[in-house]
Design a protein around this motif. Structure first.
Motif, mmCIF file in Angstrom:
data_model
loop_
_atom_site.group_PDB
_atom_site.id
_atom_site.type_symbol
_atom_site.label_atom_id
_atom_site.label_comp_id
_atom_site.label_asym_id
_atom_site.label_seq_id
_atom_site.Cartn_x
_atom_site.Cartn_y
_atom_site.Cartn_z
ATOM 1 N N ALA A 663 -4.602 -0.402 -3.771
ATOM 2 C CA ALA A 663 -3.201 -0.811 -3.677
ATOM 3 C C ALA A 663 -2.513 -0.696 -5.032
ATOM 4 O O ALA A 663 -1.373 -0.222 -5.125
ATOM 5 C CB ALA A 663 -3.114 -2.242 -3.150
ATOM 6 N N LEU A 680 3.258 -6.926 -3.693
ATOM 7 C CA LEU A 680 1.809 -6.761 -3.803
ATOM 8 C C LEU A 680 1.122 -8.109 -3.705
ATOM 9 O O LEU A 680 1.520 -9.074 -4.356
ATOM 10 C CB LEU A 680 1.471 -6.099 -5.147
ATOM 11 C CG LEU A 680 -0.002 -5.817 -5.452
ATOM 12 C CD1 LEU A 680 -0.593 -4.834 -4.463
ATOM 13 C CD2 LEU A 680 -0.144 -5.302 -6.882
ATOM 14 N N TRP A 714 4.372 -10.185 -7.095
ATOM 15 C CA TRP A 714 2.922 -9.982 -7.049
ATOM 16 C C TRP A 714 2.253 -11.343 -7.048
ATOM 17 O O TRP A 714 2.551 -12.210 -7.854
ATOM 18 C CB TRP A 714 2.484 -9.153 -8.259
ATOM 19 C CG TRP A 714 1.012 -8.853 -8.321
ATOM 20 C CD1 TRP A 714 0.065 -9.089 -7.356
ATOM 21 C CD2 TRP A 714 0.304 -8.278 -9.419
ATOM 22 N NE1 TRP A 714 -1.168 -8.676 -7.774
ATOM 23 C CE2 TRP A 714 -1.058 -8.170 -9.038
ATOM 24 C CE3 TRP A 714 0.697 -7.817 -10.685
ATOM 25 C CZ2 TRP A 714 -2.022 -7.634 -9.881
ATOM 26 C CZ3 TRP A 714 -0.265 -7.286 -11.526
ATOM 27 C CH2 TRP A 714 -1.608 -7.188 -11.133
#
Length: 801
Positions: A663, A680, A714
């Protein structure tokens, strides 16, 4: 009786009473066109299982005894209105059972990994000491990789050409009596019993090895190659994995493959050429004949072969990032490969040319010199790698978490070389024992053939025996350390769960937390495993210094032993025999582990972490290593995410374990305009704990800071009981280190006692089942990109390929 306690609360850094919003809580503009794209880790699994779309879902109990109900559509959504996709890449590394034999290529893989473990970046336009050290490091690894290809070919030739075609056939009827199935080759009446013809038959075995490696590399290259579209431009200050051509390795691998095949075929050709050439010259050390004869043809072929081999060796030294240069180099390497094939055909004719009075005696001429010279070169290359890594570490000054002060790469290269050599030595020695019949219970002593493998292999068998002793010591030390660490964790567990009595549950949690810390011991383990490499390098350099490449490895130790020479010789011989058995057992064990890993998930999880780290990187050092799944997975993920983000779809890339590395690599390949549409989540991620420490040129606080700027948000989830995952550190605006949220680890287990409505205590999850934790849904809600209005949007952007 243990005290009762409420379930452990969430860490204070997260909202303690947070919940997953209902559909009615979601703004209309945020309730559509959002997708959770999960990327699984090394354990793989079926797509239906990873998507959680089975008809029934467990609402209580565990995997052995649970409560189920019919699944509703909302049950398949982490958040209301968010679609779920899964990128299943497990078959790239664990498909057909035949891929278990890739484990036999582990030494090749280790050399390839060592290429990427350099402690300094390879920036364009670098100059001075840094550039010289980078060139030396890359050249050293690639030359070591080339030497491993030669080593495996020499091992196959040692069985087929030396033991069978030269030594066994040279004993004539004794060979036929001991091994009747070799009568077609060793019988005096056989037309193949002449030394030249028998050598040509024996060369079939190493030729088959070369063909298998060649075909395997070409087939996997075709299977893993993808068509990539236009790529965004890259700035010099960007992270290395954002380079648009990073995952386009086919041209470099093609020319490296041609060079390796040329050297492999050239090795077989040299072993075919040296025996008849030495005979035509009148024997070893004899002066050149006065009149030209057949020896002039052999000398000319030897000169041409040496020139082609030198050119093929030189071609692997230059990285060649320019595609135009790579295309020209690929054509040159193919010419060298084809020229080597043509020379081998001519050498075969020269070898089988009739020579009255030529007989095969002793060992195959030239094989011992080639082996000892190869080991000496490998020792020198290991020293070059160590020096280059130390220079790069001192010049580049990577982050302070770098493992072994930048020496992890040379250590891995040295261990890979040792492992490849040990496998080769075990193959030849076990082959000689089986072929000779010496020591067999069902073979009389009269039928025992006198076969003598090259003494150079005993170096490696001796080192492998010492390696086994060191492994046993390491296991004992780790067991003692784990026992002490469990006791050290007990007070922390009792304080964390508010316990005053230490029952078995307390010990289990403490043991899980202690196991989670064992990854920190990897540098020390690597250092211990390197101990047998030190005397090997010393012996190799001793051979270079004395110029005695034909001497056996015992000469220097025996000279020092003095009066204890007999006892020392017996002990060393015993260790060599043990090393040979262990090397053969290791080969069988690798095949067994490989087949078990592709059939049994627990075994796959045990070996998958190391294996998937090794096969993540492109084959930039050894083209015959197992293929890189990331060369296909990352471009596929990038194309999918880029399309969805371009259609105003909010995407949350959710990566578990090795999937988090895929990823992150995908985010680095996305254009900057996708940043506000992509978020993410990493869970159970080795990004910091493994990749940042062992690949500091590509991962680390600076790279993670760049990664954080390429996504809208994230979150990183981890547990103390997870031996692979940990917090991810990144550089802040002021240069100080920051930690990607969440800072605190997830509680594991979620509570000490059974939850309300349950009769069993929650299990200790360690590295698994992050998506089932309530903190995962909370993290999804925190990072979900906001929906942007867009006119004339398609009816369903998720339909299609």
């Amino acid at each position: 009786m243990p005290d009762t306690a409420e379930p452990l609360h969430e860490p204070p850094t997260r909202a303690p009473a947070s919940r997953v919003p209902a559909e009615s809580d979601v703004e209309p503009s945020r309730a559509h066109d959002r997708v959770e794209l999960r990327v699984h880790g090394v354990s793989g699994g079926h797509a239906e299982e990873l998507l959680d779309v089975e008809p029934a879902m467990r609402v209580g109990g565990d995997r052995l005894a649970g409560f189920f109900r019919w699944r509703r559509k909302p049950d398949t959504e982490t958040l209301p209105g968010v679609r779920r996709e899964i990128f299943a890449w497990g078959n790239l590394t664990s498909g057909a059972s035949s891929r278990a034999f890739w484990l036999l290529l582990t030494p090749f893989m280790m050399l390839n990994v060592a290429y990427w473990m350099r402690p300094g970046r390879m920036d364009d336009g670098q100059t001075g000491t840094r550039r010289a050290a980078n060139i030396a490091y890359g050249a050293g690894v690639r030359l070591l990789a080339l030497s491993l290809t030669m080593l495996i070919v020499l091992a196959a030739a040692g069985v087929g050409m030396d033991l069978v075609a030269w030594q066994c056939v040279g004993q004539g009827e004794e060979c036929v009596r001991a091994r009747p199935w070799l009568a077609f080759l060793a019988s005096a009446s056989s037309p193949l019993s002449a030394p030249g013809r028998s050598l040509l038959v024996g060369a079939v075995l190493p030729a088959v090895v070369v063909v298998v490696l060649w075909r395997l590399s070409r087939r996997t290259a075709a299977d893993y190659e993808v068509v990539t579209g236009p790529v965004p431009p890259r700035h010099a200050e960007d992270a290395p994995l954002s380079h648009p051509d990073f995952w386009r390795n086919s041209e470099i691998m093609a020319r490296l493959r041609s060079a390796h095949i040329a050297i492999a075929v050239g090795t077989v050709a040299a072993l075919l050429l040296l025996p008849p050439l030495l005979h035509d010259l009148g024997g070893r050390g004899a002066p050149l004949p006065d009149a030209p004869g057949l020896w002039t043809v052999g000398a000319g072929l030897a000169g041409l072969l040496a020139l082609v081999a030198l050119s093929a060796t030189s071609s692997v030294l230059i990285p060649g990032k320019d595609p135009r240069w790579n295309a020209r180099a690929d054509r040159l390497c193919r010419v060298l490969r084809d020229t080597t094939l043509g020379l081998t055909a001519a050498i075969a004719v020269y070898t089988v040319w009739p020579r009255p009075g030529w007989v095969s005696e002793g060992r195959l001429p030239g094989s011992g010199t080639m082996l000892n010279g190869l080991f000496a070169v490998q020792g020198a290359l290991v020293v070059i790698l160590l020096v280059a890594a130390l220079v790069l570490f001192s010049v580049d000054r990577p982050h302070r978490y770098t493992a072994m002060r930048g020496l992890a790469g040379p250590s891995t290269a040295a261990l890979g070389t040792l492992l490849g050599g040990a496998f080769s030595a075990a193959l030849v020695y076990q082959g000689s024992l089986w072929l000779s019949g010496c020591g067999s219970m069902d073979a009389p002593e009269a039928d025992c053939l006198a076969l003598s493998p090259p003494t150079a292999y005993s170096w490696l068998q001796l080192a492998f025996a010492f390696q086994a002793i060191i492994v046993l010591i390491v296991v004992v030390v780790l067991a003692l350390w784990l026992r002490g660490e469990v006791r050290a964790q007990l007070p922390k567990v009792t304080a964390l769960y508010s316990r005053s009595v230490r029952d078995r549950r307390t010990w289990d949690i403490a043991r899980a937390r202690a196991v989670g810390r064992m990854t920190e011991a990897i540098p020390k383990i690597l250092g211990a495993l390197l101990l047998p490499v030190v005397p090997l390098v010393g012996l190799a350099l001793y051979s270079i210094a004395t110029g005695n490449l034909e001497a056996g490895p015992m000469d220097a130790p025996m000279a020092v032993a003095g009066g204890l020479q007999g006892v020392a010789q017996d002990a060393l011989n015993a260790l060599v025999a043990v090393g040979s058995l262990l090397g053969g057992a290791a080969l069988v064990a690798l095949v067994w582990i490989g087949r078990s890993a592709y059939r049994d998930r627990p075994t796959r999880q045990a070996v998958g972490a190391v294996w998937d780290v090794g096969t993540f990187w492109p084959r930039a050092a050894h083209p015959l290593a197992p293929p890189s799944y990331a060369e296909r997975a990352v471009p596929q993920l990038t194309a999918r995410v880029r399309r969805m983000a371009g259609e105003d779809t909010g995407v949350v890339l959710s990566g578990h374990s090795q999937g988090s590395v895929l990823a992150a690599a995908t985010v680095w390949q996305l254009p900057q305009e996708c940043a506000d549409r992509v978020a993410l989540i990493t869970h159970g991620s080795p990004l910091d704990r493994l990749y940042s420490r062992y690949f500091p040129a590509y991962f680390g606080p600076v790279a993670f800071s760049d990664l954080n700027g390429r996504v809208s948000s994230w979150r990183n989830l981890w547990r103390v009981t997870d031996a692979i995952a940990g917090p991810v550190r990144r550089s802040g605006p002021d240069g100080k280190e920051m930690v990607v949220p969440t800072v605190e680890p997830l509680p594991d287990p979620r509570s000490y006692d059974a939850l309300p409505g349950e009769a069993r205590r929650p299990e200790i999850l360690g590295h698994s089942d992050y998506t089932g934790d309530p903190a995962y849904a909370e993290a999804m809600w925190q990072v979900m990109p906001a929906q942007r209005p867009s006119e004339n949007r398609g009816s369903d952007p998720y339909q299609g390929p």
